[in-house]
Design an enzyme around this catalytic site. Structure first.
Site, PDB file in Angstrom:
ATOM      1  N   GLY A 163      47.564  55.001  30.477  1.00  7.82           N
ATOM      2  CA  GLY A 163      46.833  55.597  31.603  1.00  7.82           C
ATOM      3  C   GLY A 163      47.704  55.866  32.817  1.00  7.82           C
ATOM      4  N   ARG A 289      49.406  53.680  15.827  1.00  3.17           N
ATOM      5  CA  ARG A 289      49.315  52.220  15.683  1.00  3.17           C
ATOM      6  C   ARG A 289      47.850  51.818  15.578  1.00  3.17           C
ATOM      7  NH1 ARG A 289      46.967  51.594  20.633  1.00  3.17           N
ATOM      8  NH2 ARG A 289      47.732  53.010  22.212  1.00  3.17           N
ATOM      9  N   VAL A 292      43.261  48.888  20.240  1.00  9.43           N
ATOM     10  CA  VAL A 292      42.470  47.759  20.739  1.00  9.43           C
ATOM     11  C   VAL A 292      41.033  47.850  20.197  1.00  9.43           C
ATOM     12  CG1 VAL A 292      41.576  46.641  22.830  1.00  9.43           C
ATOM     13  CG2 VAL A 292      43.843  47.703  22.864  1.00  9.43           C
TER      14      VAL A 292
END
Ligand code: ADP
Length: 445
Positions: A163, A289, A292
């Site tokens: 971000g 990947r 979260v």
């Protein structure tokens, strides 16, 4: 081959990976910094190795230390989790060169997708709809470029992440200064001053597509997630499925993502991130990947993404087919942080009392325990609370119930904020975009 796995991460995700290894009967090696000796997964791993001081540049980001730990322990595979070295192409390359298995795609793909300019170029080439904007780095005439795109625009760092390295520009008079400021930030935060610009959407949703691919060319999509509730471009609450998108529109983008993976021979789990505006998808980036928010997808598909990543890394072929994947019910995840509820300043310290909620449909991914000291050096995420229910409203009520049941004392958390957000009328109706949470928080404080 994958006979022993080194977990190159910390906190909840390290524990998550360790649990997957236990179920696959893969021995584990935990690595930890001097500030992290007491991490839960370090106690549970078969072996553990200290890789350096608290400063993550000298420990979790220290490639030679991690490769040495693999050699010393005899680990032949590594899971990088998210953050730290998870999308570091140099690390993946060194793992490859050492003959170890990396639980992720090739270093070449990480390199291409890690740079947002090359990722967008590739996305366009392989048929994904991209956000309109400059095709490469900002050139010698930024005013013309911005004018052609049309204000508002957003300036982004090619190597940005988390971000950071983004600035919205509403008019030409702010352009030059915004470029200079973002360039300075990008250089210091990411070591790369390269910037590009694109159309700034004022009220889109953030929708992402989870994919899974093996080295035999089998590619699956596991549906989408809505991650629009963000603060400072960082996700706070995620859910799946997303509301208000027709099945046909979804199918269309899922197929494009699958085609894209085939085109680039993608291997492992991955996520295509899009902005969704006016019933259209626009690619912003790909994460190579585990993310979260992967548990919301696990909750509605019943699949274990980390185990599948590990199976793929050890060269197995995906046994499930697209037609076997069913979306069951609705899942929502809250990111619980150790932070001051109003200032959002991290709140490290000793956890005096910890009680994890339970009951039907409740999952908690957390490394906390009574007496654990949250160190001040790392991300403030201390737990992810995920619920699943048959429909969205039941999931929402269940999540509030679980949040009310959860106890974390001794440190500040954002538990209350989550309860408020889940009770918000716009959350209930699904009427929110990526700006909603910031505006709501401003009104609360
Ligand atoms: P990072 O890699 O730092 O996570 P992303 O490119 O994934 O950055 O963007 C993060 C968030 O920033 C998005 O979810 C969205 O909220 C906002 N954002 C990024 N690009 C745009 C855009 N062109 N218009 C509006 N918002 C944007």
């Amino acid at each position: 081959m994958l006979t022993k796995l080194l977990i190159a991460n910390r906190g909840e995700i390290a524990l998550r990976i360790l649990r997957a290894c236990k179920e696959l009967d893969i021995p584990t090696v935990a690595v930890y910094s001097e500030a992290d000796r007491d991490l839960m997964h370090v106690k549970m791993a078969d072996e553990s190795i200290c890789i350096g001081p608290a400063n993550s540049n000298e420990s979790y980001m220290n490639i030679p230390a991690i490769i040495s730990a693999m050699e010393l322990s005899g680990a032949d595979g590594v899971h990088p989790g998210y953050g730290f070295l998870a999308e570091n192409a140099d690390f993946a390359e060194q793992v490859e060169k050492s003959g170890f298995q990396f639980a992720g795609p090739s270093s070449e793909i990480i390199q291409t997708m890690g740079n947002k300019i090359s990722a967008k170029k590739l996305a366009k080439k392989i048929g994904l709809p991209i956000v309109p904007g400059s095709e490469g780095p900002i050139g010698s005439n930024p005013k013309e470029e911005a004018k052609a795109i049309g204000y508002p625009i957003i300036i982004k760092a090619a190597s940005g992440g988390g971000g950071r390295g983004m600035r919205i520009v509403n008019s030409e008079s702010d352009l030059e200064e915004s470029i200079n400021l973002t360039q300075t930030e990008a250089e210091s935060a990411f070591g790369d001053p390269t910037l590009y610009m694109e159309k700034f959407f004022t009220a889109p949703k953030h929708i992402e597509v989870q994919v899974l691919a093996d080295r035999f060319g089998n590619v699956l999509h596991l549906g989408e997630r809505d991650c629009s509730l963000q603060r400072r471009h960082q996700k706070v609450i995620e859910e799946a499925p997303a509301l208000g998108i027709s099945d046909e529109t979804k199918e269309n983008i899922f197929n494009k993502c699958i085609e894209a993976c085939k085109e680039i021979n993608y291997e492992s789990a991955g996520t295509f991130e899009f902005l969704y505006d006016n019933e259209k998808f626009y690619f912003i980036e790909m994460n190579t990947r585990i993310q979260v928010e992967h548990p919301v997808t696990e909750s509605i598909t019943g699949l274990d993404l980390v185990k599948l990543q590990l199976r793929i890394a050890r060269g197995e072929e995906l046994k499930i087919k697209q037609k076997d994947i069913e979306i069951n019910g609705h899942a929502i995840e809250c990111r619980i942080n150790a932070e001051h509820p109003e200032t959002f300043i991290p709140s490290p310290g000793k956890v005096l009392d910890y009680h994890a909620p339970g009951g039907i449909g409740v999952r908690i991914d957390s490394h906390l325990y009574n007496g654990y000291i949250v160190p001040p050096h790392y991300d403030s995420l201390i737990a992810k609370l995920i619920v699943r229910a048959n429909d969205r409203e039941d999931a929402r009520v269940r999540l509030i119930r679980a949040l009310e049941e959860m106890v974390v004392s001794g440190i500040d958390t954002n538990l209350e904020m989550h309860i408020e957000l889940l009770s918000d009328k716009n959350f209930i109706s699904g009427d929110f975009d990526i700006n909603y949470l910031e505006t709501k928080l401003k009104n609360l404080n």
